[in-house]
Design a protein around this motif. Structure first.
Motif, PDB file in Angstrom:
ATOM      1  N   LEU A 122       0.872  -0.989  -0.032  1.00  0.00           N
ATOM      2  CA  LEU A 122       0.071  -0.446  -0.397  1.00  0.00           C
ATOM      3  C   LEU A 122       0.698   0.762  -0.030  1.00  0.00           C
ATOM      4  O   LEU A 122       1.121   1.396   1.059  1.00  0.00           O
ATOM      5  N   THR A 123       1.206   1.923  -0.404  1.00  0.00           N
ATOM      6  CA  THR A 123       2.043   2.304  -1.405  1.00  0.00           C
ATOM      7  C   THR A 123       1.569   4.226  -1.181  1.00  0.00           C
ATOM      8  O   THR A 123       2.404   5.328  -1.574  1.00  0.00           O
ATOM      9  N   TYR A 124      -0.377   3.919  -1.233  1.00  0.00           N
ATOM     10  CA  TYR A 124      -0.852   5.783  -1.264  1.00  0.00           C
ATOM     11  C   TYR A 124      -0.587   6.079   0.668  1.00  0.00           C
ATOM     12  O   TYR A 124      -1.074   4.624   1.161  1.00  0.00           O
ATOM     13  N   GLY A 125      -0.957   7.583   1.427  1.00  0.00           N
ATOM     14  CA  GLY A 125      -1.199   6.965   2.098  1.00  0.00           C
ATOM     15  C   GLY A 125      -2.824   7.432   2.528  1.00  0.00           C
ATOM     16  O   GLY A 125      -3.212   8.468   1.979  1.00  0.00           O
ATOM     17  N   THR A 126      -3.647   6.676   3.844  1.00  0.00           N
ATOM     18  CA  THR A 126      -4.365   7.582   4.418  1.00  0.00           C
ATOM     19  C   THR A 126      -4.319   7.455   5.577  1.00  0.00           C
ATOM     20  O   THR A 126      -3.304   7.236   6.564  1.00  0.00           O
ATOM     21  N   GLU A 127      -5.340   8.140   6.993  1.00  0.00           N
ATOM     22  CA  GLU A 127      -5.169   8.324   7.882  1.00  0.00           C
ATOM     23  C   GLU A 127      -4.896   6.949   8.550  1.00  0.00           C
ATOM     24  O   GLU A 127      -4.254   6.576   9.577  1.00  0.00           O
ATOM     25  N   SER A 128      -6.469   5.981   8.457  1.00  0.00           N
ATOM     26  CA  SER A 128      -5.651   4.319   8.965  1.00  0.00           C
ATOM     27  C   SER A 128      -3.996   3.768   8.688  1.00  0.00           C
ATOM     28  O   SER A 128      -3.928   3.264   9.943  1.00  0.00           O
ATOM     29  N   ILE A 129      -3.634   4.043   7.212  1.00  0.00           N
ATOM     30  CA  ILE A 129      -2.524   3.482   7.028  1.00  0.00           C
ATOM     31  C   ILE A 129      -1.389   4.329   7.564  1.00  0.00           C
ATOM     32  O   ILE A 129      -0.320   2.939   8.411  1.00  0.00           O
ATOM     33  N   ALA A 130      -1.445   5.547   8.261  1.00  0.00           N
ATOM     34  CA  ALA A 130      -0.673   6.441   8.734  1.00  0.00           C
ATOM     35  C   ALA A 130      -0.314   5.936  10.341  1.00  0.00           C
ATOM     36  O   ALA A 130       0.861   5.448  10.644  1.00  0.00           O
ATOM     37  N   ARG A 131      -1.704   6.025  10.506  1.00  0.00           N
ATOM     38  CA  ARG A 131      -2.049   5.323  12.422  1.00  0.00           C
ATOM     39  C   ARG A 131      -1.293   4.353  12.295  1.00  0.00           C
ATOM     40  O   ARG A 131       0.000   4.071  13.385  1.00  0.00           O
ATOM     41  N   ASN A 132      -1.808   2.820  11.685  1.00  0.00           N
ATOM     42  CA  ASN A 132      -1.272   1.431  11.458  1.00  0.00           C
ATOM     43  C   ASN A 132       0.152   1.651  11.370  1.00  0.00           C
ATOM     44  O   ASN A 132       0.951   0.708  12.881  1.00  0.00           O
ATOM     45  N   PHE A 133       0.904   2.287  11.021  1.00  0.00           N
ATOM     46  CA  PHE A 133       2.066   1.887  10.535  1.00  0.00           C
ATOM     47  C   PHE A 133       3.342   3.010  11.960  1.00  0.00           C
ATOM     48  O   PHE A 133       3.892   2.558  12.197  1.00  0.00           O
ATOM     49  N   GLY A 134       2.150   3.661  12.273  1.00  0.00           N
ATOM     50  CA  GLY A 134       3.565   5.204  13.371  1.00  0.00           C
ATOM     51  C   GLY A 134       3.430   3.772  14.522  1.00  0.00           C
ATOM     52  O   GLY A 134       4.288   3.375  15.028  1.00  0.00           O
ATOM     53  N   ALA A 135       2.440   3.510  14.797  1.00  0.00           N
ATOM     54  CA  ALA A 135       2.279   2.202  15.708  1.00  0.00           C
ATOM     55  C   ALA A 135       3.475   1.227  15.912  1.00  0.00           C
ATOM     56  O   ALA A 135       3.941   1.262  16.720  1.00  0.00           O
ATOM     57  N   PHE A 136       3.218   0.621  14.471  1.00  0.00           N
ATOM     58  CA  PHE A 136       3.796  -0.435  14.994  1.00  0.00           C
ATOM     59  C   PHE A 136       5.677  -0.318  14.046  1.00  0.00           C
ATOM     60  O   PHE A 136       5.972  -0.840  14.338  1.00  0.00           O
TER      61      PHE A 136
END
Length: 337
Positions: A122-136
């Motif tokens: 998933l190379t585009y950003g959404t708030e869900s992706i950004a939040r989940n990646f930040g936590a990871f």
């Protein structure tokens, strides 16, 4: 090169049945490091099979992957996997070797095998992706902080930035551009110097990190991270420097090739990482300049700028620097919410 025969020879120490070998896909065929990377199926199971050369880059500004470094990188992969991080599962030989060395023709390769991980990029950003990646990323960094290595050098990115800056200054000094282009180039070099000065610190929190750009992260349909698939970029980095790259990558809204970035997504990565718990106001200012440097003084910019200076490409150099000035303004605005 007969890639099928190369793979059959490399798989012999793993006691996998070579008669069942199928090459499902050749990966990274245009990579600049020259590795050979395949998705293969053997005994009805898929693997990541990688051949790593001894001379991977034309420049010495990148870490050299010696046998000792490669072994330490694999040891870190195993450390993450054992700690519950969904890293690729390494496959040793039947004799317990981390990798093997194989001669094919006149070339020598190091061969590494991992179990294949299914997932989506998933190379585009959404708030869900950004939040989940930040936590990871926070979880991965916290786990990584417990890994100790006497092999990886503890060298801050600022040393690389200084090297790039010195290279650019040396070439700029001998250039013969028009006065306006010369002024534009010197202005950009002055901004580089300003940011390099801002990121200086007497204390680094060194942790080990792999390359966590979106092409190395796998997701499922629920936007949950299922795998990390990069290993050859593993080395020490300062936590703040590592976070700068992650904020840049995961604030992109249109994909990995785009430079459209969102302050909202950058803030969401920051919040998912819980960076407020760790970063002082001084480190926050460092992060902002590091963000600028990741996008505006990387190897792509440096090598292209040197090429244009050498060829005395006045108009193209103006265009090139203008593009990066625009990118720098975007990067500088990401953490202003």
């Amino acid at each position: 090169m007969d890639e099928f025969q190369l793979l059959k020879s490399a798989l012999k120490p793993y006691h996998l049945n070579p008669s069942t070998l199928m090459i499902e896909k050749k990966l990274q065929s245009n990579s600049w490091h020259g590795d050979l990377h395949f998705k293969v199926c053997v005994d009805n199971k898929s693997y990541s099979a990688r051949f790593i050369g001894n001379k991977r880059y034309e420049t010495d500004v990148f870490i050299s992957v010696s046998d000792a470094v490669l072994a330490e990188q694999i040891r870190f992969c195993n450390f993450l996997f054992d700690a519950g991080i969904p890293f690729m599962k390494h496959v040793p030989t039947v004799n317990g070797e981390l990798f093997t060395t194989i001669m094919f023709g006149n070339e020598e390769w190091r061969f590494v095998l991992f179990e294949w991980i299914q997932g989506n990029h998933l190379t585009y950003g959404t708030e869900s992706i950004a939040r989940n990646f930040g936590a990871f990323a926070r979880r991965l960094h916290d786990v990584s902080s417990r890994f100790q290595s006497n092999v990886f050098p503890q060298v801050p990115h600022s040393k690389g930035h200084q090297t790039f800056y010195t290279m650019l200054c040396a070439h700029a000094a001998s250039s013969t551009f028009s006065p306006s282009t010369t002024h534009f180039l010197q202005s950009y070099l002055s901004e580089i110097e300003l940011h390099i000065d801002r990121v200086k610190t007497g204390s680094h929190e060194f942790i080990v990190q792999s390359d966590l750009n979106p092409l190395n992260i796998l997701w499922n349909q629920k936007e949950e991270i299922t795998g990390v698939v990069d290993f050859e970029s593993i080395t020490y980095t300062d936590r703040v420097e590592g976070l700068a790259w992650l904020v840049k990558w995961y604030s992109r809204t249109q994909g990995v090739a785009s430079h459209e970035m969102s302050p909202v997504l950058a803030k969401t990565v920051w919040d998912g990482y819980r960076a407020d718990e760790l970063l002082s106001p001084r480190e926050y200012e460092r992060l902002r300049s590091l963000l600028w440097l990741t996008g505006c003084l990387n190897w792509n910019f440096t090598s292209k700028t040197i090429e244009l200076i050498k060829n005395n490409e006045d108009a193209l150099l103006n265009e090139h620097i203008t593009k990066y000035v625009r990118r720098g303004k975007i990067l500088s605005s990401l953490l202003c919410l």
